[in-house]
Scaffold this motif. Structure first.
Motif, mmCIF file in Angstrom:
data_model
loop_
_atom_site.group_PDB
_atom_site.id
_atom_site.type_symbol
_atom_site.label_atom_id
_atom_site.label_comp_id
_atom_site.label_asym_id
_atom_site.label_seq_id
_atom_site.Cartn_x
_atom_site.Cartn_y
_atom_site.Cartn_z
ATOM 1 N N THR A 2 -4.190 -37.029 -16.783
ATOM 2 C CA THR A 2 -5.442 -37.710 -16.488
ATOM 3 C C THR A 2 -5.425 -37.899 -14.730
ATOM 4 N N THR A 3 -6.625 -37.888 -14.119
ATOM 5 C CA THR A 3 -6.690 -38.124 -12.887
ATOM 6 C C THR A 3 -7.222 -39.816 -12.643
ATOM 7 N N TYR A 4 -6.440 -40.259 -11.988
ATOM 8 C CA TYR A 4 -6.846 -41.934 -11.707
ATOM 9 C C TYR A 4 -7.346 -42.179 -10.339
ATOM 10 N N TYR A 5 -8.080 -42.803 -10.177
ATOM 11 C CA TYR A 5 -8.690 -43.134 -8.861
ATOM 12 C C TYR A 5 -8.371 -44.475 -8.338
ATOM 13 N N TYR A 6 -8.059 -44.992 -7.156
ATOM 14 C CA TYR A 6 -7.853 -46.173 -6.834
ATOM 15 C C TYR A 6 -8.431 -46.829 -5.745
ATOM 16 N N ALA A 7 -8.423 -47.977 -5.561
ATOM 17 C CA ALA A 7 -8.997 -48.691 -4.420
ATOM 18 C C ALA A 7 -7.638 -49.767 -4.098
ATOM 19 N N ALA A 8 -6.810 -49.863 -3.064
ATOM 20 C CA ALA A 8 -5.730 -50.390 -2.755
ATOM 21 C C ALA A 8 -5.975 -51.373 -1.484
ATOM 22 N N ALA A 9 -5.458 -52.561 -1.707
ATOM 23 C CA ALA A 9 -5.426 -53.428 -0.367
ATOM 24 C C ALA A 9 -4.412 -54.378 -0.805
ATOM 25 N N SER A 10 -4.191 -55.602 0.437
ATOM 26 C CA SER A 10 -3.255 -56.261 0.183
ATOM 27 C C SER A 10 -3.755 -57.751 -0.685
ATOM 28 N N ARG A 44 -1.577 -55.878 -9.986
ATOM 29 C CA ARG A 44 -0.765 -56.635 -8.935
ATOM 30 C C ARG A 44 0.418 -55.652 -8.622
ATOM 31 N N GLN A 45 0.814 -55.404 -7.294
ATOM 32 C CA GLN A 45 1.996 -54.755 -6.929
ATOM 33 C C GLN A 45 2.025 -53.361 -7.894
ATOM 34 N N PRO A 46 1.188 -52.481 -7.574
ATOM 35 C CA PRO A 46 1.218 -51.394 -8.413
ATOM 36 C C PRO A 46 2.339 -50.299 -8.121
ATOM 37 N N ALA A 47 2.835 -50.016 -9.251
ATOM 38 C CA ALA A 47 3.942 -49.147 -8.958
ATOM 39 C C ALA A 47 3.765 -47.710 -8.514
ATOM 40 N N PHE A 48 2.507 -47.118 -8.719
ATOM 41 C CA PHE A 48 2.126 -45.764 -8.294
ATOM 42 C C PHE A 48 2.288 -45.676 -6.824
ATOM 43 N N LEU A 49 2.261 -46.858 -6.220
ATOM 44 C CA LEU A 49 2.379 -46.748 -4.707
ATOM 45 C C LEU A 49 3.869 -46.509 -4.328
ATOM 46 N N GLU A 50 4.754 -46.517 -5.090
ATOM 47 C CA GLU A 50 6.266 -46.021 -5.002
ATOM 48 C C GLU A 50 6.329 -44.662 -4.894
ATOM 49 N N ALA A 51 5.336 -43.803 -5.568
ATOM 50 C CA ALA A 51 5.586 -42.695 -5.526
ATOM 51 C C ALA A 51 5.629 -41.798 -4.114
ATOM 52 N N ALA A 59 2.501 -47.587 3.114
ATOM 53 C CA ALA A 59 2.823 -47.820 4.652
ATOM 54 C C ALA A 59 1.642 -48.413 5.338
ATOM 55 N N LYS A 60 0.308 -47.938 5.030
ATOM 56 C CA LYS A 60 -0.975 -48.332 5.580
ATOM 57 C C LYS A 60 -1.445 -49.871 4.906
ATOM 58 N N CYS A 61 -0.771 -50.094 3.674
ATOM 59 C CA CYS A 61 -1.561 -51.283 3.193
ATOM 60 C C CYS A 61 -0.669 -52.287 2.931
ATOM 61 N N PRO A 62 -0.957 -53.747 3.560
ATOM 62 C CA PRO A 62 0.163 -55.079 3.688
ATOM 63 C C PRO A 62 0.653 -55.117 2.241
ATOM 64 N N GLN A 63 1.843 -55.671 2.258
ATOM 65 C CA GLN A 63 2.284 -55.856 0.921
ATOM 66 C C GLN A 63 2.454 -57.462 0.826
ATOM 67 N N PRO A 64 2.490 -58.116 -0.373
ATOM 68 C CA PRO A 64 2.358 -57.345 -1.460
ATOM 69 C C PRO A 64 0.939 -56.758 -1.736
ATOM 70 N N ALA A 65 0.860 -55.566 -2.445
ATOM 71 C CA ALA A 65 -0.680 -54.908 -2.423
ATOM 72 C C ALA A 65 -0.900 -55.174 -3.864
ATOM 73 N N ALA A 66 -2.411 -55.004 -4.197
ATOM 74 C CA ALA A 66 -3.145 -55.131 -5.460
ATOM 75 C C ALA A 66 -3.760 -53.589 -5.390
ATOM 76 N N VAL A 86 -10.693 -51.116 2.058
ATOM 77 C CA VAL A 86 -9.560 -50.897 1.178
ATOM 78 C C VAL A 86 -9.247 -49.378 1.255
ATOM 79 N N ALA A 87 -7.978 -48.948 0.902
ATOM 80 C CA ALA A 87 -7.600 -47.630 0.968
ATOM 81 C C ALA A 87 -7.937 -46.934 -0.453
ATOM 82 N N THR A 88 -8.700 -45.953 -0.203
ATOM 83 C CA THR A 88 -8.919 -45.119 -1.661
ATOM 84 C C THR A 88 -8.337 -43.971 -1.714
ATOM 85 N N GLY A 89 -7.972 -43.586 -3.085
ATOM 86 C CA GLY A 89 -7.601 -41.875 -3.382
ATOM 87 C C GLY A 89 -7.557 -41.813 -4.816
ATOM 88 N N GLU A 90 -6.780 -40.985 -5.073
ATOM 89 C CA GLU A 90 -6.628 -40.376 -6.574
ATOM 90 C C GLU A 90 -4.977 -39.944 -6.804
#
Length: 110
Positions: A2-10, A44-51, A59-66, A86-90
């Motif tokens: 499945t394709t997931y879309y996200y908006a991430a920020a601190s 909160r602290q999404p694991a997908f950002l570890e991929a 690297a661009k998103c201040p931690q801890p992220a959501a 916010v950073a967005t992507g998929e």
């Protein structure tokens, strides 16, 4: 997959500086009025950002992220317009690097 879309920020920015609760309450109400099933989640602290493929985003998103994750690309675009910084992507999941698209590192922290 499945394709997931996200908006991430601190977490601080997303949950304290932005009118996030108001935005999500508005969207939840809209979904209820349309009798539409919820297709977005706050992580909160999404694991997908570890991929490895998302290392530049992390690297661009201040931690801890959501992040708000959705299967609805239009919703994430709408959220980006509402929240602006916010950073967005998929990404696609489940995969070898993202086995659970909704996993949080916060649940495993001590």
């Amino acid at each position: 997959m499945t394709t997931y879309y996200y908006a991430a920020a601190s977490q601080h920015f997303l949950l304290e500086e932005e009118p996030f609760a108001e935005v999500i309450n508005e969207r939840t109400r809209h979904y209820q009025e349309q009798e539409k099933e919820k297709d977005f989640w706050l992580i909160r602290q999404p694991a997908f950002l570890e991929a490895p493929e998302l290392a530049a985003v992390k690297a661009k998103c201040p931690q801890p992220a959501a992040a708000v994750v959705s299967t609805n690309a239009t919703f994430i675009t709408w959220l980006k317009l509402r929240l602006e910084y916010v950073a967005t992507g998929e990404f696609e999941a489940p995969s070898a690097t993202i086995p659970d698209p909704l996993a949080s590192l916060a649940t495993t922290a001590s």
